[in-house]
Design a protein around this motif. Structure first.
Motif, PDB file in Angstrom:
ATOM      1  N   GLN A   1       0.826  -1.199   0.000  1.00 63.09           N
ATOM      2  CA  GLN A   1       0.000   0.000   0.000  1.00 63.09           C
ATOM      3  C   GLN A   1       0.867   1.258   0.000  1.00 63.09           C
ATOM      4  O   GLN A   1       0.539   2.248  -0.644  1.00 63.09           O
ATOM      5  N   SER A   2       2.005   1.166   0.759  1.00 61.67           N
ATOM      6  CA  SER A   2       2.863   2.345   0.827  1.00 61.67           C
ATOM      7  C   SER A   2       3.416   2.687  -0.554  1.00 61.67           C
ATOM      8  O   SER A   2       3.491   3.849  -0.940  1.00 61.67           O
TER       9      SER A   2
ATOM     10  N   SER B   1       2.039   1.942  -3.411  1.00 60.23           N
ATOM     11  CA  SER B   1       0.940   2.468  -4.217  1.00 60.23           C
ATOM     12  C   SER B   1       0.661   3.921  -3.860  1.00 60.23           C
ATOM     13  O   SER B   1       0.425   4.758  -4.737  1.00 60.23           O
ATOM     14  N   ARG B   2       0.702   4.201  -2.561  1.00 56.48           N
ATOM     15  CA  ARG B   2       0.476   5.590  -2.143  1.00 56.48           C
ATOM     16  C   ARG B   2       1.569   6.502  -2.665  1.00 56.48           C
ATOM     17  O   ARG B   2       1.306   7.626  -3.095  1.00 56.48           O
ATOM     18  N   ARG B   3       2.818   5.990  -2.629  1.00 57.41           N
ATOM     19  CA  ARG B   3       3.904   6.816  -3.153  1.00 57.41           C
ATOM     20  C   ARG B   3       3.731   7.054  -4.641  1.00 57.41           C
ATOM     21  O   ARG B   3       3.966   8.160  -5.140  1.00 57.41           O
ATOM     22  N   THR B   4       3.316   5.999  -5.364  1.00 56.59           N
ATOM     23  CA  THR B   4       3.096   6.163  -6.802  1.00 56.59           C
ATOM     24  C   THR B   4       1.978   7.162  -7.065  1.00 56.59           C
ATOM     25  O   THR B   4       2.084   8.027  -7.960  1.00 56.59           O
ATOM     26  N   GLU B   5       0.909   7.074  -6.271  1.00 52.66           N
ATOM     27  CA  GLU B   5      -0.199   8.017  -6.450  1.00 52.66           C
ATOM     28  C   GLU B   5       0.240   9.442  -6.112  1.00 52.66           C
ATOM     29  O   GLU B   5      -0.137  10.398  -6.799  1.00 52.66           O
ATOM     30  N   LYS B   6       1.068   9.571  -5.069  1.00 49.44           N
ATOM     31  CA  LYS B   6       1.565  10.900  -4.702  1.00 49.44           C
ATOM     32  C   LYS B   6       2.441  11.470  -5.803  1.00 49.44           C
ATOM     33  O   LYS B   6       2.364  12.658  -6.136  1.00 49.44           O
ATOM     34  N   GLU B   7       3.297  10.627  -6.389  1.00 51.60           N
ATOM     35  CA  GLU B   7       4.146  11.095  -7.485  1.00 51.60           C
ATOM     36  C   GLU B   7       3.303  11.526  -8.679  1.00 51.60           C
ATOM     37  O   GLU B   7       3.623  12.517  -9.354  1.00 51.60           O
TER      38      GLU B   7
ATOM     39  N   ASN C   1       0.242  12.702  -8.517  1.00 54.63           N
ATOM     40  CA  ASN C   1      -0.359  13.999  -8.164  1.00 54.63           C
ATOM     41  C   ASN C   1       0.657  15.127  -8.284  1.00 54.63           C
ATOM     42  O   ASN C   1       0.345  16.222  -8.767  1.00 54.63           O
TER      43      ASN C   1
END
Length: 289
Positions: A96-97, A99-105, A107
């Motif tokens: 999940q971390s 995925s969250r980092r990928t989503e943050k990048e 954004n």
């Protein structure tokens, strides 16, 4: 049957008891075996008391047991087999971390793209503003050419109207003066009447008037007002045109392309090369010191 198995298991010696038994059989003290193992006497006692949790991870404990048996020259394979297997490493949680980092990048990338877009709009607007202000004067004055021609026509019609009004005023003044004069003065009035045109001509000649001569090497727009506020020149002049105007100084001059115009004031050349090119040149004649 189950009770016998339980009793047998309870009678089976533990790892610590086996190690202690081998040490006592070898007639070796705790202090003597602790030195080569580089352990304290307390740690050796804990090892023989099966207090493995106080000695660290199970892997370290197996190493202590292996070295313990080597010092006593005892096979450690059977003893190590009695030790519990080391716990399996915990599986990593779901990514999940990541995925969250990928989503943050993603954004951050969209935000950066939006910032670049705004910056491009600002730069484009600034460039357009600069281009409009740096446009050659021919384009800036193209929209006022029609108005210039209309002004020229009105100016051409104004002198005839003014002459008619002046003639009417002179006639009325002459009639009034003749009606109030005596017969003797009437004769003198005729002489005065004869001198009126000469006087009016002399009034039109102003000793303080100055003359401006402009030579246009290329097409340029010009506007000149004298000190009385009269417009003495206005419009677009073609290349090769020589313009001569007179009026009361100082003159307010506006030139579209001053670098293509040479000026003389009362026969003396005027230097206007200091004004910036591709901009309207506004100045007074004579130039201020």
């Amino acid at each position: 049957m189950n009770e016998e198995n339980t009793q047998a298991q309870s009678e089976q010696p533990t790892v610590g008891q086996i190690l202690k038994k081998h040490r006592e059989q070898a007639n070796v003290s705790i202090a003597t075996i602790a030195a080569p193992l580089k352990l304290s006497e307390l740690q050796v006692q804990r090892l023989e008391n099966d207090e493995f949790a106080l000695l660290g991870p199970i892997t370290f404990v197996k190493g202590y047991i292996k070295n313990y048996c080597r010092e006593l020259k005892v096979d450690s394979s059977d003893i190590l087999a009695m030790m519990p297997a080391p716990p399996e490493p915990t599986k990593p949680e779901n990514m999940q971390s990541f995925s969250r980092r990928t989503e943050k990048e993603a954004n951050d990338s969209r935000l950066m793209l939006f910032s670049y877009l705004i910056l491009a709009i600002v730069i484009g607007s600034s460039a357009l503003w600069f281009w409009q202000n740096a446009t050659p004067i021919e384009e800036q004055t193209s929209n006022i050419n029609v108005e210039n021609s209309r002004m020229s026509e009105r100016q051409a019609a104004q002198p005839s109207i003014l002459e008619q009004q002046q003639a009417e005023i002179d006639d009325e003044s002459l009639l009034e003066s003749q009606s109030t004069l005596t017969p003797t003065e009437t004769t003198n009035t005729e002489a005065v009447t004869q001198t009126i045109p000469l006087t009016s001509n002399n009034l039109n000649q102003d000793d303080s008037a100055s003359t401006i001569v402009m030579n246009f090497n290329d097409e340029s727009w010009v506007e000149i007002y004298d000190a009385k506020g009269d417009k003495v020149a206005f419009g677009v002049k073609k290349a090769g045109y020589v313009m001569t105007v007179s009026g009361t100084p100082p003159f307010s001059v506006v030139l579209g392309k001053h670098d293509v115009v040479s000026i003389t004031l009362n026969g003396k050349p005027v230097d206007i090369s200091a004004f910036p090119k591709n901009r309207l040149a506004k100045f007074k004649l004579p130039l201020a010191e």
